[in-house]
Design a protein around this motif. Structure first.
Motif, PDB file in Angstrom:
ATOM      1  N   MET A   1      50.256  53.456  34.794  1.00 21.29           N
ATOM      2  CA  MET A   1      50.268  53.768  36.291  1.00 21.29           C
ATOM      3  C   MET A   1      47.984  53.729  36.313  1.00 21.29           C
ATOM      4  O   MET A   1      47.421  52.976  36.593  1.00 21.29           O
ATOM      5  CB  MET A   1      50.250  54.994  36.739  1.00 21.29           C
ATOM      6  CG  MET A   1      51.624  54.579  36.424  1.00 21.29           C
ATOM      7  SD  MET A   1      52.715  55.215  37.880  1.00 21.29           S
ATOM      8  CE  MET A   1      52.434  57.097  38.228  1.00 21.29           C
ATOM      9  N   ILE A   2      47.615  55.193  35.411  1.00 17.68           N
ATOM     10  CA  ILE A   2      46.250  54.934  35.805  1.00 17.68           C
ATOM     11  C   ILE A   2      45.056  53.825  35.289  1.00 17.68           C
ATOM     12  O   ILE A   2      44.617  52.658  35.389  1.00 17.68           O
ATOM     13  CB  ILE A   2      45.490  55.829  35.002  1.00 17.68           C
ATOM     14  CG1 ILE A   2      45.936  57.154  35.399  1.00 17.68           C
ATOM     15  CG2 ILE A   2      43.850  55.470  34.537  1.00 17.68           C
ATOM     16  CD1 ILE A   2      45.632  57.281  36.733  1.00 17.68           C
ATOM     17  N   GLU A   3      46.561  53.219  33.673  1.00 15.84           N
ATOM     18  CA  GLU A   3      46.083  51.692  33.598  1.00 15.84           C
ATOM     19  C   GLU A   3      45.797  50.163  34.330  1.00 15.84           C
ATOM     20  O   GLU A   3      45.051  49.846  33.880  1.00 15.84           O
ATOM     21  CB  GLU A   3      46.654  51.279  31.724  1.00 15.84           C
ATOM     22  CG  GLU A   3      46.172  52.340  30.970  1.00 15.84           C
ATOM     23  CD  GLU A   3      47.527  53.529  31.018  1.00 15.84           C
ATOM     24  OE1 GLU A   3      47.620  53.443  31.929  1.00 15.84           O
ATOM     25  OE2 GLU A   3      46.832  54.485  29.983  1.00 15.84           O
TER      26      GLU A   3
ATOM     27  N   PHE B   1      42.264  51.001  35.246  1.00 17.08           N
ATOM     28  CA  PHE B   1      41.103  50.612  34.646  1.00 17.08           C
ATOM     29  C   PHE B   1      41.808  48.541  34.914  1.00 17.08           C
ATOM     30  O   PHE B   1      40.270  48.162  34.982  1.00 17.08           O
ATOM     31  CB  PHE B   1      41.408  51.396  34.133  1.00 17.08           C
ATOM     32  CG  PHE B   1      41.239  52.488  33.485  1.00 17.08           C
ATOM     33  CD1 PHE B   1      40.460  53.526  34.829  1.00 17.08           C
ATOM     34  CD2 PHE B   1      41.745  53.124  32.613  1.00 17.08           C
ATOM     35  CE1 PHE B   1      39.796  54.303  34.627  1.00 17.08           C
ATOM     36  CE2 PHE B   1      41.368  54.517  32.841  1.00 17.08           C
ATOM     37  CZ  PHE B   1      40.757  55.470  33.124  1.00 17.08           C
ATOM     38  N   ASN B   2      42.457  48.014  34.480  1.00 15.99           N
ATOM     39  CA  ASN B   2      42.486  46.852  34.037  1.00 15.99           C
ATOM     40  C   ASN B   2      42.449  46.218  35.311  1.00 15.99           C
ATOM     41  O   ASN B   2      41.643  45.333  35.609  1.00 15.99           O
ATOM     42  CB  ASN B   2      44.416  46.811  33.945  1.00 15.99           C
ATOM     43  CG  ASN B   2      44.749  46.942  32.404  1.00 15.99           C
ATOM     44  OD1 ASN B   2      43.540  46.849  31.530  1.00 15.99           O
ATOM     45  ND2 ASN B   2      45.589  47.045  32.318  1.00 15.99           N
ATOM     46  N   ILE B   3      43.013  46.926  36.615  1.00 16.31           N
ATOM     47  CA  ILE B   3      42.341  45.897  38.270  1.00 16.31           C
ATOM     48  C   ILE B   3      40.713  45.720  38.564  1.00 16.31           C
ATOM     49  O   ILE B   3      40.440  44.470  38.715  1.00 16.31           O
ATOM     50  CB  ILE B   3      42.777  46.043  39.148  1.00 16.31           C
ATOM     51  CG1 ILE B   3      43.468  44.589  40.125  1.00 16.31           C
ATOM     52  CG2 ILE B   3      42.138  46.905  40.412  1.00 16.31           C
ATOM     53  CD1 ILE B   3      44.728  44.989  39.686  1.00 16.31           C
TER      54      ILE B   3
ATOM     55  N   GLN C   1      35.837  38.182  29.772  1.00 13.59           N
ATOM     56  CA  GLN C   1      36.944  37.621  30.459  1.00 13.59           C
ATOM     57  C   GLN C   1      38.003  38.203  31.387  1.00 13.59           C
ATOM     58  O   GLN C   1      38.751  38.106  31.891  1.00 13.59           O
ATOM     59  CB  GLN C   1      37.414  36.388  29.791  1.00 13.59           C
ATOM     60  CG  GLN C   1      36.166  35.155  29.362  1.00 13.59           C
ATOM     61  CD  GLN C   1      37.219  34.172  28.968  1.00 13.59           C
ATOM     62  OE1 GLN C   1      38.174  33.661  29.057  1.00 13.59           O
ATOM     63  NE2 GLN C   1      35.598  33.508  28.059  1.00 13.59           N
ATOM     64  N   GLY C   2      37.390  39.525  31.847  1.00 15.02           N
ATOM     65  CA  GLY C   2      38.525  40.227  32.534  1.00 15.02           C
ATOM     66  C   GLY C   2      39.666  41.112  31.725  1.00 15.02           C
ATOM     67  O   GLY C   2      39.845  42.017  32.461  1.00 15.02           O
TER      68      GLY C   2
END
Ligand code: AFP
Length: 275
Positions: free
Chosen positions: A1-3, A6-8, A142-143
């Motif tokens: 969820m928090i991840e 962070f990922n977005i 690269q994201g």
């Protein structure tokens, strides 16, 4: 969820970086605290608003670049400074993105933060996250997040100081403090909070944007800059203060309220607070 949050942010970093060169011009508008906005500020804010509110775990989006919050149901509240230090774009110096994730509607106390992060668009793009008691640094490749340093703590021996504002606008108390440490540490001031904080996290020391005679509440915004940075520095074993209390104890009345900010090694922040 928090991840997911962070990922977005990490996934958006390459597009932000790519668009910067063509969006350096002024948009002839001001943000809610009166800073001139560049085209890039508005573009990055719209990008993050769209991507972050698509997440099921997020219910509220607030940004330094817009007056009011956007909502999309239940979930965490995300407060973001989409392009921190965007005036550095013209001189091609460092800029960042700052994010705080709160378990409460906004505005609220920094004690309701459950995670914070920043992206630094420097010679390489890096991201620092604080969550669940640990501060970690990644290269944004690269994201994707490639781990660089895990469980970061502030170096024990401080090396740097960086102070915002002009000296003749500092209070006598702050001037006295600045005098006392000038001969001990090297000055470094970059003009974007994130680049200045990242070097404190890397080399140790103190960064301050103090109360000014012309602006007793300083320059930096509590929700969008002070809270997340304080959360990261305190999780890394440092301290934060507005001169009286931890920045995390501040509960701003309004979304865009400002605060004096001091962050860094414990001993230095304690000395400053005890003056
Ligand atoms: P923006 O996020 O509006 O570009 O502001 C940058 C900032 O809030 C912060 O990142 C810097 O520490 C500070 O302003 C720099 O202020 P000065 O221009 O007064 O040095």
């Amino acid at each position: 969820m928090i991840e997911d949050i962070f990922n977005i942010i990490a996934k958006s970093a390459p597009s932000i970086r790519h668009e910067l060169s063509t969006r350096r011009g002024s948009s002839n508008t001001q943000n809610p605290t009166g800073d001139s906005q560049l085209a890039a500020d508005i573009w990055a804010d719209n990008l993050f608003a769209e991507k972050i509110l698509e997440l099921d775990s997020v219910g509220l989006y607030a940004s330094e670049e817009r007056e009011n919050v956007l909502t999309s149901g239940d979930g965490f509240s995300v407060a973001i400074d989409p392009l921190d230090g965007s005036s550095n774009l013209l001189s091609n110096n460092m800029i960042g993105t700052i994010v705080g994730v709160y378990d409460s509607i906004l505005p609220t106390s920094g004690r309701n933060l459950i995670a914070a992060a920043y992206v630094l668009y420097g010679p390489i793009t890096t991201m620092v996250t604080a969550y669940s008691g640990s501060v970690n640094e990644y290269v944004v490749d690269q994201g994707n997040l490639r781990p660089l340093r895990k469980g970061i703590t502030l170096p024990k021996k401080p090396q740097l100081y960086g102070f915002g504002g002009t000296e003749n606008d500092w209070t006598p108390k702050f001037k006295k403090y600045a005098e006392s440490i000038r001969n001990e540490f090297k000055p470094r001031y970059g003009g974007s909070l994130i680049s200045d904080v990242n070097q404190i996290l890397t080399y140790g020391g103190i960064f301050a944007y103090p109360a000014l005679i012309s602006s007793p509440t300083g320059k930096l915004r509590t929700l969008f800059e002070a809270h997340p940075v304080a959360y990261i520095i305190e999780t890394a074993g440092g301290l934060s203060s507005n001169g009286d209390v931890s920045l995390l104890d501040l509960s701003p009345e309004n979304l865009h309220d400002r605060t004096p900010l001091y962050v860094g090694n414990k001993t230095l922040i304690e000395e400053l607070s005890n003056l």
